[in-house]
Design a protein around this motif. Structure first.
Motif, PDB file in Angstrom:
ATOM      1  N   MET A  51      23.168 -42.777 -12.132  1.00  0.00           N
ATOM      2  CA  MET A  51      23.391 -41.638 -13.393  1.00  0.00           C
ATOM      3  C   MET A  51      21.657 -40.252 -12.796  1.00  0.00           C
ATOM      4  SD  MET A  51      22.232 -41.932 -17.352  1.00  0.00           S
ATOM      5  CE  MET A  51      20.334 -43.308 -17.359  1.00  0.00           C
ATOM      6  N   THR A  52      21.821 -39.061 -13.239  1.00  0.00           N
ATOM      7  CA  THR A  52      21.437 -38.091 -12.606  1.00  0.00           C
ATOM      8  C   THR A  52      19.741 -38.179 -13.474  1.00  0.00           C
ATOM      9  OG1 THR A  52      23.247 -36.937 -12.616  1.00  0.00           O
ATOM     10  CG2 THR A  52      21.203 -35.533 -12.529  1.00  0.00           C
ATOM     11  N   SER A  53      18.868 -37.993 -12.840  1.00  0.00           N
ATOM     12  CA  SER A  53      17.689 -38.164 -13.573  1.00  0.00           C
ATOM     13  C   SER A  53      17.306 -36.659 -14.454  1.00  0.00           C
ATOM     14  CB  SER A  53      16.708 -38.767 -13.364  1.00  0.00           C
ATOM     15  OG  SER A  53      15.176 -38.029 -13.189  1.00  0.00           O
ATOM     16  N   ARG A  54      16.737 -36.679 -15.786  1.00  0.00           N
ATOM     17  CA  ARG A  54      16.705 -35.854 -16.615  1.00  0.00           C
ATOM     18  C   ARG A  54      15.312 -35.174 -16.557  1.00  0.00           C
ATOM     19  NH1 ARG A  54      21.206 -34.607 -21.320  1.00  0.00           N
ATOM     20  NH2 ARG A  54      22.767 -34.693 -20.074  1.00  0.00           N
ATOM     21  N   SER A  55      14.619 -36.158 -15.607  1.00  0.00           N
ATOM     22  CA  SER A  55      13.218 -36.011 -16.005  1.00  0.00           C
ATOM     23  C   SER A  55      12.599 -35.152 -15.119  1.00  0.00           C
ATOM     24  CB  SER A  55      12.541 -37.216 -15.627  1.00  0.00           C
ATOM     25  OG  SER A  55      12.556 -37.034 -14.606  1.00  0.00           O
ATOM     26  N   VAL A  56      12.156 -34.143 -15.942  1.00  0.00           N
ATOM     27  CA  VAL A  56      11.443 -32.460 -15.158  1.00  0.00           C
ATOM     28  C   VAL A  56       9.843 -33.047 -13.913  1.00  0.00           C
ATOM     29  CG1 VAL A  56      10.217 -30.902 -15.534  1.00  0.00           C
ATOM     30  CG2 VAL A  56      11.867 -31.093 -17.308  1.00  0.00           C
ATOM     31  N   GLY A  57      10.445 -32.940 -12.529  1.00  0.00           N
ATOM     32  CA  GLY A  57       9.333 -32.845 -11.794  1.00  0.00           C
ATOM     33  C   GLY A  57       9.686 -32.704 -10.894  1.00  0.00           C
ATOM     34  N   ARG A  58       9.570 -32.791  -9.623  1.00  0.00           N
ATOM     35  CA  ARG A  58       9.563 -33.139  -7.829  1.00  0.00           C
ATOM     36  C   ARG A  58      11.268 -33.247  -7.672  1.00  0.00           C
ATOM     37  NH1 ARG A  58       6.005 -30.546  -5.014  1.00  0.00           N
ATOM     38  NH2 ARG A  58       6.960 -31.251  -3.392  1.00  0.00           N
ATOM     39  N   THR A  59      12.233 -33.297  -8.749  1.00  0.00           N
ATOM     40  CA  THR A  59      13.259 -32.829  -8.007  1.00  0.00           C
ATOM     41  C   THR A  59      13.931 -31.286  -7.484  1.00  0.00           C
ATOM     42  OG1 THR A  59      13.969 -34.049 -10.405  1.00  0.00           O
ATOM     43  CG2 THR A  59      15.962 -33.392  -9.022  1.00  0.00           C
ATOM     44  N   PRO A  60      14.476 -31.948  -6.456  1.00  0.00           N
ATOM     45  CA  PRO A  60      14.948 -30.643  -5.581  1.00  0.00           C
ATOM     46  C   PRO A  60      15.963 -29.272  -6.993  1.00  0.00           C
ATOM     47  CG  PRO A  60      15.615 -32.524  -4.370  1.00  0.00           C
ATOM     48  CD  PRO A  60      15.519 -32.946  -5.465  1.00  0.00           C
TER      49      PRO A  60
ATOM     50  N   ILE B   8      32.062 -17.825 -11.664  1.00  0.00           N
ATOM     51  CA  ILE B   8      31.263 -18.526 -11.775  1.00  0.00           C
ATOM     52  C   ILE B   8      30.504 -19.917 -10.997  1.00  0.00           C
ATOM     53  CG2 ILE B   8      33.016 -20.479 -11.879  1.00  0.00           C
ATOM     54  CD1 ILE B   8      31.300 -19.634 -15.275  1.00  0.00           C
ATOM     55  N   SER B   9      29.753 -20.802 -11.579  1.00  0.00           N
ATOM     56  CA  SER B   9      29.237 -21.921 -10.344  1.00  0.00           C
ATOM     57  C   SER B   9      29.439 -23.650 -11.387  1.00  0.00           C
ATOM     58  CB  SER B   9      27.383 -21.779 -10.664  1.00  0.00           C
ATOM     59  OG  SER B   9      26.865 -22.720 -11.805  1.00  0.00           O
ATOM     60  N   ALA B  10      29.033 -24.522 -10.009  1.00  0.00           N
ATOM     61  CA  ALA B  10      29.276 -25.555 -10.521  1.00  0.00           C
ATOM     62  C   ALA B  10      29.022 -26.019 -12.007  1.00  0.00           C
ATOM     63  CB  ALA B  10      29.298 -26.626  -9.424  1.00  0.00           C
ATOM     64  N   GLN B  11      27.753 -25.247 -12.420  1.00  0.00           N
ATOM     65  CA  GLN B  11      26.692 -25.647 -13.775  1.00  0.00           C
ATOM     66  C   GLN B  11      27.142 -24.508 -14.509  1.00  0.00           C
ATOM     67  OE1 GLN B  11      25.195 -25.417 -10.789  1.00  0.00           O
ATOM     68  NE2 GLN B  11      25.420 -27.621 -10.702  1.00  0.00           N
TER      69      GLN B  11
ATOM     70  N   PRO C 105      21.460 -28.685 -14.517  1.00  0.00           N
ATOM     71  CA  PRO C 105      21.423 -30.575 -14.085  1.00  0.00           C
ATOM     72  C   PRO C 105      19.575 -31.369 -14.154  1.00  0.00           C
ATOM     73  CG  PRO C 105      21.541 -29.147 -12.117  1.00  0.00           C
ATOM     74  CD  PRO C 105      22.124 -28.783 -14.454  1.00  0.00           C
ATOM     75  N   ILE C 106      18.636 -30.000 -14.158  1.00  0.00           N
ATOM     76  CA  ILE C 106      17.582 -30.981 -13.533  1.00  0.00           C
ATOM     77  C   ILE C 106      16.995 -30.840 -15.470  1.00  0.00           C
ATOM     78  CG2 ILE C 106      14.873 -30.720 -12.727  1.00  0.00           C
ATOM     79  CD1 ILE C 106      17.170 -30.674 -10.774  1.00  0.00           C
ATOM     80  N   THR C 107      16.984 -30.092 -16.274  1.00  0.00           N
ATOM     81  CA  THR C 107      16.702 -30.202 -17.854  1.00  0.00           C
ATOM     82  C   THR C 107      17.333 -31.030 -18.899  1.00  0.00           C
ATOM     83  OG1 THR C 107      16.926 -28.497 -18.482  1.00  0.00           O
ATOM     84  CG2 THR C 107      14.694 -28.746 -16.912  1.00  0.00           C
ATOM     85  N   GLY C 108      18.722 -31.085 -18.344  1.00  0.00           N
ATOM     86  CA  GLY C 108      19.850 -31.314 -19.377  1.00  0.00           C
ATOM     87  C   GLY C 108      19.787 -30.751 -20.538  1.00  0.00           C
ATOM     88  N   SER C 109      19.260 -29.117 -20.366  1.00  0.00           N
ATOM     89  CA  SER C 109      18.728 -28.117 -21.592  1.00  0.00           C
ATOM     90  C   SER C 109      20.440 -28.222 -21.485  1.00  0.00           C
ATOM     91  CB  SER C 109      18.325 -27.060 -20.790  1.00  0.00           C
ATOM     92  OG  SER C 109      18.679 -25.690 -22.021  1.00  0.00           O
ATOM     93  N   VAL C 110      20.323 -28.249 -23.383  1.00  0.00           N
ATOM     94  CA  VAL C 110      21.723 -27.811 -24.260  1.00  0.00           C
ATOM     95  C   VAL C 110      21.924 -26.020 -23.965  1.00  0.00           C
ATOM     96  CG1 VAL C 110      23.261 -28.171 -26.032  1.00  0.00           C
ATOM     97  CG2 VAL C 110      21.497 -30.200 -25.486  1.00  0.00           C
ATOM     98  N   GLY C 111      20.791 -25.310 -24.014  1.00  0.00           N
ATOM     99  CA  GLY C 111      21.166 -24.117 -24.452  1.00  0.00           C
ATOM    100  C   GLY C 111      21.053 -23.304 -22.979  1.00  0.00           C
ATOM    101  N   THR C 112      21.521 -22.111 -22.215  1.00  0.00           N
ATOM    102  CA  THR C 112      21.215 -21.643 -21.109  1.00  0.00           C
ATOM    103  C   THR C 112      20.227 -21.235 -20.770  1.00  0.00           C
ATOM    104  OG1 THR C 112      23.604 -20.881 -21.213  1.00  0.00           O
ATOM    105  CG2 THR C 112      22.547 -19.727 -19.541  1.00  0.00           C
ATOM    106  N   PRO C 113      19.814 -21.562 -19.562  1.00  0.00           N
ATOM    107  CA  PRO C 113      18.175 -21.012 -19.697  1.00  0.00           C
ATOM    108  C   PRO C 113      18.201 -19.359 -19.047  1.00  0.00           C
ATOM    109  CG  PRO C 113      18.741 -23.345 -18.067  1.00  0.00           C
ATOM    110  CD  PRO C 113      19.951 -22.513 -18.275  1.00  0.00           C
ATOM    111  N   ILE C 114      16.448 -18.813 -19.109  1.00  0.00           N
ATOM    112  CA  ILE C 114      16.770 -17.299 -18.729  1.00  0.00           C
ATOM    113  C   ILE C 114      16.022 -17.959 -17.499  1.00  0.00           C
ATOM    114  CG2 ILE C 114      15.660 -16.204 -19.523  1.00  0.00           C
ATOM    115  CD1 ILE C 114      15.111 -16.806 -21.913  1.00  0.00           C
TER     116      ILE C 114
END
Length: 471
Positions: free
Chosen positions: A1-10, A67-70, A93-102
């Protein structure tokens, strides 16, 4: 399962591009990345020998997007309410944000996919430089494309930028354009003042006169440009019939759908080739940004995108975020504004201080040939003439307390203005008369307020003219 923690994920770079030109459902797992040069991943389908083909070759098939895979891609068959909320959302895929980041950046790291995009002419499909493309742009572009039923869309810095880029991209020197006398004033000025000096000749016609449009076609006609509902008199051109004329002439039909939005009409489904929006208006919906949009087949949008690069009308990431957020409530806002405008038009038609009301819901000879099946409603605009001319119209607007007296339209708040001294002020008196902009014409953009409150305020402002002795 993809981690949603914010850290040094590539970090995720050079996202994979969807391969099928007709595919509108996700096929990759969110988080897939391109680690090796992959020409298919930047917008190419492979030829029979497995080799990618150059941008201009006839064997090349363009993908949808960019369009991208995300980015969330949904079937165009879903309802406008669902598409408005979900289509195009960047699922981080890093944060699991529900809204689109800027993606507030001007440039992106270069890698093999970037270099492949440069060599293969696919700069639109890989994040390299925000003027070329940015995931924030891709999100709102996919949302607009989904709502219009289009393969691709493009956002620009203003509605006029979208119009100018489109017209220049789809015509060339020596060509001919057909349009209407009563288009938006900025569009009219572009066509009348700039096109001749750029080697394009323009013929203006009554947009509701099908035979006049047909008669205006020449061998060199390349584009027919009309509004879904005209500004400011709300004439309703027969888009389906005009599309047939364009197709028979081997020309392109471009439709400005600002007043109706894809919630009330999808011009592409009626035969148009490209749809334009001043996204400043209903799409954004909150009077807090300026933006434009174009949507249609990828091959046309690629040309418009290239023209936008040369003119420099890129929409910056924060405005993309605001526009995408605004569109999420578009169907709900349009439904309320549509209802309000219809009730306001009925009231105005019954008031003795109003000489004429322009709105399709009222019917009459002006809309006798309206193809009602092509509309899901007629939008939030009402135009009307106040008895007593411009002086009376100005006094009427001063008496209003709920709507703002301001230019523009399509926001959640009602706005009222006179085209003669705002949107069409650059036209001469003769030109305004030719269009049908008579003294005392007022343009009312219905917001989402309570209709009874708006009508009560309109009644008070009109009745006060008699009390003030305005004739």
């Amino acid at each position: 399962m993809t981690s949603r923690s914010v850290g040094r994920t590539p970090c995720v770079r050079a996202p994979k591009i969807r391969q099928s030109p007709d595919e509108h459902t996700p096929s990759e797992t969110p988080g897939d990345t391109v680690t090796q040069p992959n020409r298919t991943a930047i917008g190419f389908d492979e030829g029979s020998n497995g080799a990618a083909h150059w941008f201009g070759e006839l064997t090349r098939r363009r993908s949808a997007g960019p369009i991208s895979a995300q980015h969330k891609v949904l079937p165009r068959s879903l309802s406008p309410e669902t598409l408005a909320v979900h289509a195009g959302t960047y699922e981080d895929p890093i944060t699991g944000s529900v809204g689109t980041p800027i993606f507030q950046t001007s440039t992106f790291l270069l890698d093999d996919a970037s270099y492949g995009a440069f060599s293969d002419g696919a700069l639109r499909d890989v994040p390299i430089y925000t003027r070329y493309g940015n995931p924030s742009q891709w999100s709102v572009q996919e949302k607009i494309a989904a709502l219009e039923g289009a393969e691709s869309a493009l956002v620009t810095s203003s509605g006029m930028s979208a119009i100018a880029n489109t017209i220049y991209a789809l015509t060339n020197s020596g060509s001919h354009i057909i349009s209407a006398y009563d288009v938006y004033g900025g569009t009219y000025n572009l066509l009348r003042e700039d096109m001749p000096s750029a080697g394009r000749e323009v013929t203006f016609v009554d947009p509701t006169d099908i035979e006049a449009i047909r008669s205006a076609v020449r061998p060199e006609t390349q584009v027919l440009f009309f509004e879904a509902l005209t500004n400011p008199l709300l004439k309703a051109p027969a888009i389906r019939q005009i599309a047939g004329i364009a197709a028979a002439a081997n020309a392109l039909l471009v439709v400005d759908n600002t007043f109706l939005t894809p919630v009330l009409m999808q011009p592409l489904a009626l035969g148009a080739d490209v749809v334009i929006h001043s996204a400043t208006k209903y799409l954004a919906g909150h009077s807090d940004l300026t933006a434009g949009a174009a949507a249609g087949r990828r091959k046309f949008l690629d040309r418009i995108w290239a023209q936008t690069l040369r003119f420099g009308g890129t929409l910056e990431p924060l405005s993309c975020f605001l526009l995408e957020r605004g569109i999420k409530t578009l169907p709900l806002r349009i439904e309320k504004q549509n209802d309000n405008a219809r009730e306001i038009a009925k009231f105005l038609a019954s008031h003795e201080r109003v000489a004429e009301v322009y709105h399709p819901a009222l019917g009459g000879d002006r809309y006798a040939d309206l193809e009602h099946a092509d509309y899901r409603g007629y939008g939030g605009m009402v135009s009307f003439e106040v008895n007593g001319g411009d002086a009376a119209a100005l006094a009427f607007m001063r008496n209003l307390t709920v709507p703002y007296v301001a230019t523009s339209l399509g926001g959640v708040e009602s706005l009222v203005s006179m085209p003669s001294n705002t949107s069409h002020s650059s036209l001469t008196t003769r030109q305004m008369s030719l269009i049908g902009i008579n003294p005392g014409l007022v343009r009312f953009s219905a917001g989402i307020e309570n209709a009874r409150d708006l009508i009560g305020d309109l009644r008070h402002a009109l009745d006060a003219l008699d009390e003030e002795g305005v004739r």
